[in-house]
Design an enzyme around this catalytic site. Structure first.
Site, short mmCIF file in Angstrom:
data_model
loop_
_atom_site.label_atom_id
_atom_site.label_comp_id
_atom_site.label_asym_id
_atom_site.label_seq_id
_atom_site.Cartn_x
_atom_site.Cartn_y
_atom_site.Cartn_z
N GLY A 11 1.88 -9.27 8.37
CA GLY A 11 2.75 -9.29 7.18
C GLY A 11 3.55 -10.58 7.13
O GLY A 11 4.08 -11.01 8.14
N ARG A 21 7.15 -25.45 10.52
CA ARG A 21 7.71 -26.82 10.45
C ARG A 21 8.29 -27.23 11.81
O ARG A 21 8.06 -28.34 12.28
CB ARG A 21 8.80 -26.83 9.38
CG ARG A 21 9.64 -28.09 9.32
CD ARG A 21 10.68 -27.89 8.22
NE ARG A 21 11.57 -29.03 8.08
CZ ARG A 21 12.71 -29.16 8.75
NH1 ARG A 21 13.07 -28.24 9.64
NH2 ARG A 21 13.48 -30.20 8.55
N ARG A 72 -4.79 -9.99 7.55
CA ARG A 72 -5.09 -8.98 8.55
C ARG A 72 -6.58 -9.12 8.85
O ARG A 72 -7.38 -9.30 7.94
CB ARG A 72 -4.74 -7.58 8.04
CG ARG A 72 -3.24 -7.47 7.74
CD ARG A 72 -2.71 -6.07 7.91
NE ARG A 72 -1.28 -6.10 8.25
CZ ARG A 72 -0.29 -6.12 7.36
NH1 ARG A 72 -0.54 -6.08 6.06
NH2 ARG A 72 0.97 -6.12 7.76
N CYS A 73 -6.96 -9.07 10.10
CA CYS A 73 -8.33 -9.42 10.47
C CYS A 73 -8.95 -8.37 11.41
O CYS A 73 -8.82 -8.48 12.64
CB CYS A 73 -8.33 -10.80 11.15
SG CYS A 73 -9.93 -11.31 11.74
N ASP A 103 4.04 -7.24 15.84
CA ASP A 103 3.46 -6.70 17.07
C ASP A 103 1.93 -6.74 17.07
O ASP A 103 1.32 -6.98 18.11
CB ASP A 103 4.00 -5.29 17.38
CG ASP A 103 3.55 -4.25 16.37
OD1 ASP A 103 3.50 -4.58 15.17
OD2 ASP A 103 3.26 -3.12 16.79
N GLY A 104 1.30 -6.56 15.90
CA GLY A 104 -0.16 -6.67 15.84
C GLY A 104 -0.61 -8.07 16.22
O GLY A 104 -1.55 -8.26 17.01
N THR A 126 8.68 -11.12 11.59
CA THR A 126 8.49 -9.82 10.93
C THR A 126 9.82 -9.34 10.37
O THR A 126 10.85 -9.49 11.02
CB THR A 126 7.92 -8.76 11.90
OG1 THR A 126 8.09 -7.47 11.33
CG2 THR A 126 8.60 -8.77 13.25
N ASP A 128 10.76 -6.39 10.09
CA ASP A 128 11.17 -5.10 10.68
C ASP A 128 12.10 -5.19 11.89
O ASP A 128 12.67 -4.19 12.30
CB ASP A 128 9.93 -4.30 11.10
CG ASP A 128 9.23 -3.69 9.90
OD1 ASP A 128 9.89 -3.51 8.87
OD2 ASP A 128 8.02 -3.42 10.00
N ASP A 130 11.36 -5.32 15.01
CA ASP A 130 10.93 -4.26 15.91
C ASP A 130 10.26 -4.79 17.19
O ASP A 130 9.52 -4.06 17.84
CB ASP A 130 9.97 -3.30 15.17
CG ASP A 130 8.75 -4.02 14.61
OD1 ASP A 130 8.72 -5.27 14.69
OD2 ASP A 130 7.85 -3.36 14.11
N ARG A 172 8.18 1.19 8.30
CA ARG A 172 7.30 2.33 8.59
C ARG A 172 7.68 3.01 9.90
O ARG A 172 7.65 4.22 10.01
CB ARG A 172 5.84 1.87 8.65
CG ARG A 172 5.16 1.90 7.31
CD ARG A 172 3.68 1.70 7.44
NE ARG A 172 3.41 0.46 8.13
CZ ARG A 172 2.81 -0.59 7.59
NH1 ARG A 172 2.40 -0.55 6.37
NH2 ARG A 172 2.62 -1.68 8.29
N GLU A 188 25.77 6.36 0.90
CA GLU A 188 26.39 7.58 1.45
C GLU A 188 25.61 8.13 2.63
O GLU A 188 26.15 8.79 3.50
CB GLU A 188 26.50 8.65 0.37
CG GLU A 188 27.73 8.54 -0.51
CD GLU A 188 27.68 7.39 -1.49
OE1 GLU A 188 26.58 6.82 -1.70
OE2 GLU A 188 28.73 7.03 -2.03
P1 ADP Z 1 1.85 -7.76 12.29
O1 ADP Z 1 1.57 -8.92 13.18
O2 ADP Z 1 2.74 -8.09 11.14
O3 ADP Z 1 2.28 -6.53 13.09
P2 ADP Z 1 -0.78 -6.49 11.95
O4 ADP Z 1 -0.41 -5.29 12.74
O5 ADP Z 1 -1.54 -6.31 10.69
O6 ADP Z 1 0.47 -7.39 11.56
O7 ADP Z 1 -1.65 -7.44 12.94
C1 ADP Z 1 -2.14 -8.68 12.48
C2 ADP Z 1 -3.51 -8.92 13.07
O8 ADP Z 1 -3.44 -9.01 14.51
C3 ADP Z 1 -4.54 -7.84 12.84
O9 ADP Z 1 -5.15 -7.89 11.57
C4 ADP Z 1 -5.55 -8.12 13.93
O10 ADP Z 1 -6.41 -9.19 13.58
C5 ADP Z 1 -4.66 -8.58 15.09
N1 ADP Z 1 -4.43 -7.43 16.00
C6 ADP Z 1 -3.65 -6.34 15.77
N2 ADP Z 1 -3.72 -5.46 16.80
C7 ADP Z 1 -4.56 -6.01 17.71
C8 ADP Z 1 -5.07 -5.60 18.99
N3 ADP Z 1 -4.71 -4.44 19.55
N4 ADP Z 1 -5.94 -6.43 19.62
C9 ADP Z 1 -6.31 -7.60 19.08
N5 ADP Z 1 -5.87 -8.04 17.88
C10 ADP Z 1 -5.01 -7.27 17.19
#
Ligand code: ADP
Length: 319
Positions: A11, A21, A72-73, A103-104, A126, A128, A130, A172, A188
């Protein structure tokens, strides 16, 4: 270490540009070459890579989103995807990678570090807030301020029309934004994923308040805590008071980064380069008590426990 690369992933968050930068200019200052990878891990797999110089990051410190684009991949979760990413880095003689994301993104960097032996450093980007090992993540301050501005506007209508507004904010799994805007915006009550809530008690308080002459309420709901529409319906059912729902959605992700987010981004981008220069990998940078803090990526992705009691209790006293 001669050449490094930087990417933004997951995100988007306001201040990611300021971090890019910082990485670019601090790396060049330290005689490193820098490449930008477009669209996060997708670009790493597809070799969407371009050299960056000082001028290529001009005039982005004040811009939301990310000039490197983000994605996202799902392919990156597979061994094949990971090997393609490794091949891109080897082919382009990249000695270290800086990833800016949540975290992803950090989990992706863990995989690259551990399975492919690429030194990776995470920069927390991020809204969040988090991630462990840091009090602030890039983008969270801007997101709170954006949501607060929207809530101030909603308050005008809530007061004038004498209504109850249920406002859904992002989060979330984290009540960070919800708690901050509830306290800062004078709401409130607040519903967050980290705490159980008693809707019947909330409605009793509303009815009592109403008999004392209170005419409008703002209830903040983090998206992971409950569905705002369902909460509004329940309130109407239990109190017979009229409710309206506002879902703030993606406006919270965009916009001009606040001073705080730009400062944090600039400090953390440089700190990430410093770690690569010291030969470190699989680490995440953060800020605690205004000092740079470094933790293992494994630690950074563990669920962050935010103390909620103090702010939560204060919100409810301020009604
Ligand atoms: P964010 O980084 O904002 O938490 P995402 O959770 O969508 O966003 O993660 C971004 C990308 O990181 C994913 O689309 C994926 O390519 C990679 N990713 C997420 N989780 C894993 C994992 N457990 N192992 C390897 N790559 C991951």
């Amino acid at each position: 270490m001669k050449k490094i690369a930087v990417l933004t992933s997951g995100g988007d968050a306001p201040g990611m540009n300021a971090a890019v930068r910082s990485v670019v200019r601090y790396a060049i200052h330290n005689k490193l070459e820098v490449s930008g990878i477009c669209r996060g891990y997708t670009g790493l797999i597809n070799e969407e890579i371009k050299p960056l110089d000082r001028r290529s990051v001009s005039n982005i410190i004040n811009r939301g989103g990310t000039m490197l684009k983000t994605a996202r991949c799902p392919e990156f979760l597979t061994d094949e995807g990971l090997q393609k990413a490794k091949a891109t880095l080897k082919k382009n003689e990249i000695d270290g990678l800086i990833v800016i994301g949540g975290d992803g993104t950090y989990r992706g960097a863990i995989a690259l570090s551990k399975k492919c032996g690429i030194p990776c450093i995470g920069v927390p980007g991020t809204i969040d807030n988090d991630l462990n090992g840091t009090e602030a993540t890039i983008g969270s301050d801007t997101a709170v301020n954006t949501a607060l501005e929207a809530i101030d506007k909603i308050r005008d209508t809530a007061t004038s029309m004498e209504r109850i507004f249920v406002v859904e904010v992002m989060g979330r799994e984290s009540g960070y934004i919800a708690m901050r805007v509830a306290l800062g915006g004078g709401a409130e009550d607040v519903l967050i994923p980290e705490r159980k809530f008693d809707i019947k008690k909330m409605c009793q308080d509303m009815v009592e308040g109403n008999t004392r002459g209170k005419i409008s309420w703002i209830i903040i709901v983090a998206e992971g805590a409950a569905n705002a529409e369902a909460i509004a319906k329940k309130i109407t059912d239990l109190t017979s008071l009229e409710t309206r729902v506002a879902v703030l959605g993606h406006i919270q992700r965009g916009g001009i980064p606040t001073a705080e987010d730009r400062i944090v981004a600039t400090r953390l981008g440089a700190a990430a380069v410093d770690l690569l220069l010291k030969g470190q990998g699989s680490k995440a940078v953060g800020i605690i008590s205004d000092n740079i803090n470094v933790v293992d990526l494994d630690v950074a992705v563990q669920k962050k426990k935010i103390p909620t009691d103090v702010i939560y209790n204060l919100i409810r006293v301020m009604t």
